[in-house]
Design a protein around this motif. Structure first.
Motif, mmCIF file in Angstrom:
data_model
loop_
_atom_site.group_PDB
_atom_site.id
_atom_site.type_symbol
_atom_site.label_atom_id
_atom_site.label_comp_id
_atom_site.label_asym_id
_atom_site.label_seq_id
_atom_site.Cartn_x
_atom_site.Cartn_y
_atom_site.Cartn_z
ATOM 1 N N THR A 1 -34.459 2.058 17.850
ATOM 2 C CA THR A 1 -33.978 0.608 17.878
ATOM 3 C C THR A 1 -33.462 0.317 16.104
ATOM 4 O O THR A 1 -33.941 1.103 14.951
ATOM 5 C CB THR A 1 -35.407 -0.087 17.974
ATOM 6 O OG1 THR A 1 -36.197 -0.063 16.629
ATOM 7 C CG2 THR A 1 -36.250 0.287 19.730
ATOM 8 N N GLY B 1 -37.992 3.545 15.217
ATOM 9 C CA GLY B 1 -38.073 2.140 15.489
ATOM 10 C C GLY B 1 -38.111 1.566 14.038
ATOM 11 O O GLY B 1 -38.482 2.143 13.017
ATOM 12 N N VAL B 2 -36.803 1.783 13.515
ATOM 13 C CA VAL B 2 -35.892 0.710 13.036
ATOM 14 C C VAL B 2 -35.759 0.065 12.920
ATOM 15 O O VAL B 2 -35.991 -1.446 11.887
ATOM 16 C CB VAL B 2 -34.974 1.385 12.304
ATOM 17 C CG1 VAL B 2 -34.280 0.961 10.554
ATOM 18 C CG2 VAL B 2 -34.333 2.946 12.975
ATOM 19 N N ASP C 1 -43.048 -10.525 15.194
ATOM 20 C CA ASP C 1 -44.268 -10.198 15.216
ATOM 21 C C ASP C 1 -43.889 -11.144 16.862
ATOM 22 O O ASP C 1 -45.230 -10.578 17.236
ATOM 23 C CB ASP C 1 -45.214 -10.125 14.902
ATOM 24 C CG ASP C 1 -44.336 -9.104 13.830
ATOM 25 O OD1 ASP C 1 -43.685 -8.030 13.917
ATOM 26 O OD2 ASP C 1 -44.483 -8.965 12.461
ATOM 27 N N PRO D 1 -45.462 -7.779 22.759
ATOM 28 C CA PRO D 1 -45.568 -5.998 22.246
ATOM 29 C C PRO D 1 -45.751 -5.048 21.037
ATOM 30 O O PRO D 1 -43.817 -5.298 20.619
ATOM 31 C CB PRO D 1 -44.901 -5.605 23.321
ATOM 32 C CG PRO D 1 -44.047 -6.471 24.043
ATOM 33 C CD PRO D 1 -44.665 -7.881 23.506
ATOM 34 N N ASP D 2 -46.243 -4.307 20.892
ATOM 35 C CA ASP D 2 -45.428 -3.172 19.542
ATOM 36 C C ASP D 2 -44.604 -1.925 20.333
ATOM 37 O O ASP D 2 -45.371 -1.329 20.858
ATOM 38 C CB ASP D 2 -47.112 -3.200 18.668
ATOM 39 C CG ASP D 2 -46.349 -1.990 17.649
ATOM 40 O OD1 ASP D 2 -45.251 -1.488 17.884
ATOM 41 O OD2 ASP D 2 -46.711 -2.397 16.425
ATOM 42 N N ILE D 3 -42.767 -2.349 20.231
ATOM 43 C CA ILE D 3 -42.908 -1.062 20.572
ATOM 44 C C ILE D 3 -42.394 0.318 20.218
ATOM 45 O O ILE D 3 -43.443 0.909 21.474
ATOM 46 C CB ILE D 3 -41.167 -1.202 21.179
ATOM 47 C CG1 ILE D 3 -40.414 -2.745 21.071
ATOM 48 C CG2 ILE D 3 -40.574 -0.728 21.040
ATOM 49 C CD1 ILE D 3 -39.391 -3.570 20.607
ATOM 50 N N GLY E 1 -41.920 5.406 12.321
ATOM 51 C CA GLY E 1 -42.192 4.096 12.455
ATOM 52 C C GLY E 1 -41.417 4.154 10.773
ATOM 53 O O GLY E 1 -40.779 4.681 9.759
ATOM 54 N N PHE E 2 -40.557 2.255 10.457
ATOM 55 C CA PHE E 2 -40.415 1.740 9.455
ATOM 56 C C PHE E 2 -40.726 1.278 9.096
ATOM 57 O O PHE E 2 -41.559 0.363 10.047
ATOM 58 C CB PHE E 2 -39.046 1.533 9.497
ATOM 59 C CG PHE E 2 -37.620 2.205 8.978
ATOM 60 C CD1 PHE E 2 -37.922 3.655 10.116
ATOM 61 C CD2 PHE E 2 -37.014 2.250 7.820
ATOM 62 C CE1 PHE E 2 -36.531 4.344 8.704
ATOM 63 C CE2 PHE E 2 -36.008 3.224 7.380
ATOM 64 C CZ PHE E 2 -36.210 4.669 8.454
ATOM 65 N N LYS F 1 -50.973 3.605 13.465
ATOM 66 C CA LYS F 1 -49.775 4.000 14.821
ATOM 67 C C LYS F 1 -49.908 5.004 15.122
ATOM 68 O O LYS F 1 -48.623 5.386 15.429
ATOM 69 C CB LYS F 1 -48.603 3.415 14.214
ATOM 70 C CG LYS F 1 -48.090 1.453 13.621
ATOM 71 C CD LYS F 1 -46.776 1.017 14.007
ATOM 72 C CE LYS F 1 -47.174 -0.642 13.667
ATOM 73 N NZ LYS F 1 -46.070 -1.134 14.693
ATOM 74 N N LYS G 1 -50.456 1.764 7.611
ATOM 75 C CA LYS G 1 -49.984 1.326 9.089
ATOM 76 C C LYS G 1 -49.056 2.828 9.523
ATOM 77 O O LYS G 1 -49.926 2.921 10.955
ATOM 78 C CB LYS G 1 -48.488 1.095 8.312
ATOM 79 C CG LYS G 1 -47.901 0.270 9.743
ATOM 80 C CD LYS G 1 -46.503 0.098 9.202
ATOM 81 C CE LYS G 1 -46.974 -1.747 8.828
ATOM 82 N NZ LYS G 1 -46.304 -2.780 8.436
#
Ligand code: C5P
Length: 404
Positions: free
Chosen positions: A195, A274-275, A280, A306-308, A323-324, A342, A338
């Motif tokens: 993303t 996930g960039v 939010d 939602p948190d993709i 993740g970023f 996550k 984080k």
């Protein structure tokens, strides 16, 4: 523009109208700090003069196998030993045929035959009929099998008035393709979904909530993954970034659309990154019409999106997830928190003030082994370093679990 991965390049110019583009190519290369040695065929000298290219490259140009300016008379051997790669641009149909047959009847073809392990790249340029001719296609297949990298050709209007395949890539595209061909194929056969960019949540017909993400980092990662041999799907919010050649792009606006596009394309992916800077919150009951500007307080009701990334990591058999984290303070501490929350094997963290909008950034990669800082560099360079780290982790994972 990122610095080149090579320092010394031999540029061979053969006879075709696209030879004029070689002048701009050499100017771009020299501007990036690349040392360029130009070698021309006799036919190339009919289209552009050695004097032009000597001025642009800052070095004498060679055209003759019997040139006595080389000390021991071994120009054809010396040149490829001094170069990190050879690029023939433009490569005429005749010169490609010569290469395919391994002939050596002038300086440039002799250099190519005597190149040993020096990588050879060609940028074909010719009329569409010549390109599509079975003989040329046979030669191209032979060259591919011989390990020669073929950059282009492009399609479009031709000098002769025809339209179709056969145009030499434009200088900047050629440079990008050249860089790409030299990247190690660490992700060959892998499928990468990522993303990028901001999401946008509508307030009314024209207004919305979004953020400052430019999409540059996500697009750089998509490009770097393609360069490394991956098949890339990019789910992108609204950005003005140029889509990397070879990427499948799905354009979305809202977070919910981004989530749906990710879930629909997740099957068979090896890596998910996930960039995107995801909004939010979204606006409950956005207005279909433009809200009139009355002089009273406007209250928006927001609900969490939602948190993709979490949706992907929580799947029973998720791909390798990255993740970023963009933070404005306490980067290391917040980002590591984080990563654990996550449940990510790898997280790339940066400071908002270092990253948003700019061409350069700096990252800290966090994994179970600790922190791996990547110093300030163009985003494409950081993207390559990040993916190299991912490739190493995947390899270790495979060795550890002993599967596949
Ligand atoms: O916003 P946050 O700092 O939690 O983002 C961390 C990571 O989670 C990023 O990789 C981002 O793309 C992803 N994310 C997401 N969906 C959200 C929020 C963040 O995929 N709703």
């Amino acid at each position: 523009m990122a610095q080149s991965t090579f320092k010394r390049l031999l540029v061979g110019i053969t006879g075709g109208i696209a030879a004029y583009k070689a002048a701009e190519l050499i100017r771009l290369l020299v501007r990036q700090g690349v040392e360029v040695q130009v070698v021309m065929t006799q036919a190339a000298c009919q289209f552009i003069t050695p004097v032009t290219l000597q001025a642009l490259s800052g070095k004498p140009v060679f055209t003759d196998l019997w040139d006595d300016r080389i000390d021991n008379g071994m120009a054809h051997i010396e040149f490829s030993r001094d170069a990190d790669a050879i690029l023939i641009a433009p490569a005429s149909a005749d010169f490609l045929a010569k290469l395919a047959q391994g002939r050596a009847d002038d300086l440039l073809s002799t250099i190519c035959l005597a190149r040993g392990g020096c990588p050879l790249m060609v940028a074909p340029a010719m009329n569409v009929q010549m390109w599509e001719n079975a003989a040329t296609q046979r030669n191209m297949m032979q060259l591919r099998n011989d390990g020669v990298a073929i950059l282009g050709p492009d399609s479009g209007d031709q000098a002769c008035g025809d339209t179709g395949l056969g145009r030499m890539l434009e200088p900047q595209d050629l440079l990008d393709a050249l860089e790409a061909s030299l990247q190690p194929k660490l992700l060959a056969g892998k499928r990468v979904l990522l993303t990028a960019g901001p999401t946008f949540e509508a307030i009314d017909a024209v207004r919305g909530i979004t953020n400052l993400s430019s999409g540059k980092m996500g697009y750089a990662i998509a490009r770097a993954a393609i360069e490394m041999g991956a098949e890339v799907t990019l789910v992108s919010g609204q950005t003005s970034q140029k889509v990397p050649m070879g990427a499948k792009v799905i354009k979305v606006t809202s977070t919910q659309q981004m989530l749906s596009a990710v879930m629909e394309n997740l099957n068979g992916q090896d890596i998910f990154i996930g960039v995107a800077a995801v909004a939010d919150y979204y606006v409950l009951n956005p207005s279909e019409q433009k809200i009139k500007k009355d002089a009273h307080i406007l209250t928006l009701e927001l609900a969490p999106n939602p948190d993709i990334l979490a949706n992907v990591t929580n799947l029973p058999n998720p791909p390798f997830c990255v993740g970023f984290a963009a933070e404005s303070e306490n980067l290391h501490e917040y980002a590591e928190h984080k990563r654990r929350r996550k449940n990510l094997p790898l997280l790339a963290a940066n400071l908002i003030q270092d990253a948003f909008g700019g061409d350069d950034s700096e990252l800290i990669l966090l994994d179970d082994k600790g922190a791996h800082p990547l110093p300030r560099a163009p985003k494409l360079i950081l993207a390559r370093q990040l993916l190299k780290h991912v490739a190493t982790m995947l390899k270790e994972q495979k060795t550890f679990t002993g599967n596949k």
